[in-house]
Write a protein that holds these residues in place. Structure first.
Motif, mmCIF file in Angstrom:
data_model
loop_
_atom_site.group_PDB
_atom_site.id
_atom_site.type_symbol
_atom_site.label_atom_id
_atom_site.label_comp_id
_atom_site.label_asym_id
_atom_site.label_seq_id
_atom_site.Cartn_x
_atom_site.Cartn_y
_atom_site.Cartn_z
ATOM 1 N N ASN A 251 4.823 1.170 8.898
ATOM 2 C CA ASN A 251 3.437 1.409 8.493
ATOM 3 C C ASN A 251 2.595 0.221 8.931
ATOM 4 N N VAL A 252 1.468 0.516 9.566
ATOM 5 C CA VAL A 252 0.500 -0.527 9.907
ATOM 6 C C VAL A 252 -0.807 -0.152 9.217
ATOM 7 N N VAL A 253 -1.290 -1.077 8.394
ATOM 8 C CA VAL A 253 -2.475 -0.819 7.585
ATOM 9 C C VAL A 253 -3.510 -1.910 7.834
ATOM 10 N N LEU B 249 -4.825 3.462 7.217
ATOM 11 C CA LEU B 249 -3.540 3.546 7.904
ATOM 12 C C LEU B 249 -3.756 3.743 9.401
ATOM 13 N N VAL B 250 -3.154 2.876 10.200
ATOM 14 C CA VAL B 250 -3.275 2.942 11.658
ATOM 15 C C VAL B 250 -2.032 3.582 12.269
ATOM 16 N N TYR B 251 -0.886 3.378 11.619
ATOM 17 C CA TYR B 251 0.373 3.831 12.212
ATOM 18 C C TYR B 251 1.374 4.127 11.106
ATOM 19 N N ASP B 252 2.129 5.219 11.264
ATOM 20 C CA ASP B 252 3.147 5.599 10.281
ATOM 21 C C ASP B 252 4.186 6.471 10.982
ATOM 22 N N HIS B 253 5.328 5.876 11.347
ATOM 23 C CA HIS B 253 6.385 6.618 12.042
ATOM 24 C C HIS B 253 7.745 6.025 11.705
ATOM 25 N N HIS B 254 8.782 6.741 12.117
ATOM 26 C CA HIS B 254 10.147 6.237 12.010
ATOM 27 C C HIS B 254 10.490 5.513 13.300
ATOM 28 N N ALA B 255 11.324 4.482 13.176
ATOM 29 C CA ALA B 255 11.658 3.675 14.345
ATOM 30 C C ALA B 255 13.112 3.238 14.315
#
Length: 140
Positions: free
Chosen positions: A8-10, A15-21
């Motif tokens: 998560n990038v906030v 919220l700018v980014y929310d993914h699995h990595a």
């Protein structure tokens, strides 16, 4: 993949980014750090640089995020980045970033001429941010 990270990038804007990595790579004030699943809990300050996120949906899918400093916390396979500003490579307005770079370069020259150290520091940070955005945009 049974083990993955949630990233998560906030920013103050949301919220700018929310993914699995599978892996996250970021530059801290102490150097580059790679985060894999099951990483020990950690909180680190980030520099103005790119964050690379290798997604779990493809071996070749990498997301790039321009982060302008901030804090990264890793805990229980969750990577949380809180930054003043951040942009994904696909969202960067390159012409705006180029204009910001030119403006910062002018401000640096003026600050040096006036020997204004505070303005020089501000303009230098602005230049680094613009260069980072331009660099990240080239990954798209």
């Amino acid at each position: 993949m049974d083990q993955y990270l949630t990233v998560n990038v906030v920013t103050p804007d949301g919220l700018v980014y929310d993914h699995h990595a599978a892996i996250v790579v970021a530059r801290t004030t102490a150097g580059e750090i790679g985060i894999l699943p099951k990483h020990a809990p950690i909180i680190v300050p980030l520099t103005i640089d790119e964050v690379r996120v290798k997604r779990t949906d493809s071996d070749t899918h990498v997301d790039w995020i321009a982060v302008n400093g901030g804090i990264m916390e890793v805990r229980d396979n969750v990577v949380s980045i809180v930054a003043d500003s951040a942009e994904r490579e696909r969202d960067i307005d390159v012409s705006r970033a180029e204009r910001a770079k030119q403006r910062a370069e002018r401000q640096i020259a003026e600050a040096k001429e006036k020997e204004d150290t505070n303005e020089l520091k501000r303009a230098t940070v602005a230049l680094h941010r613009a260069i980072n955005r331009i660099k990240v945009s080239k990954h798209s």
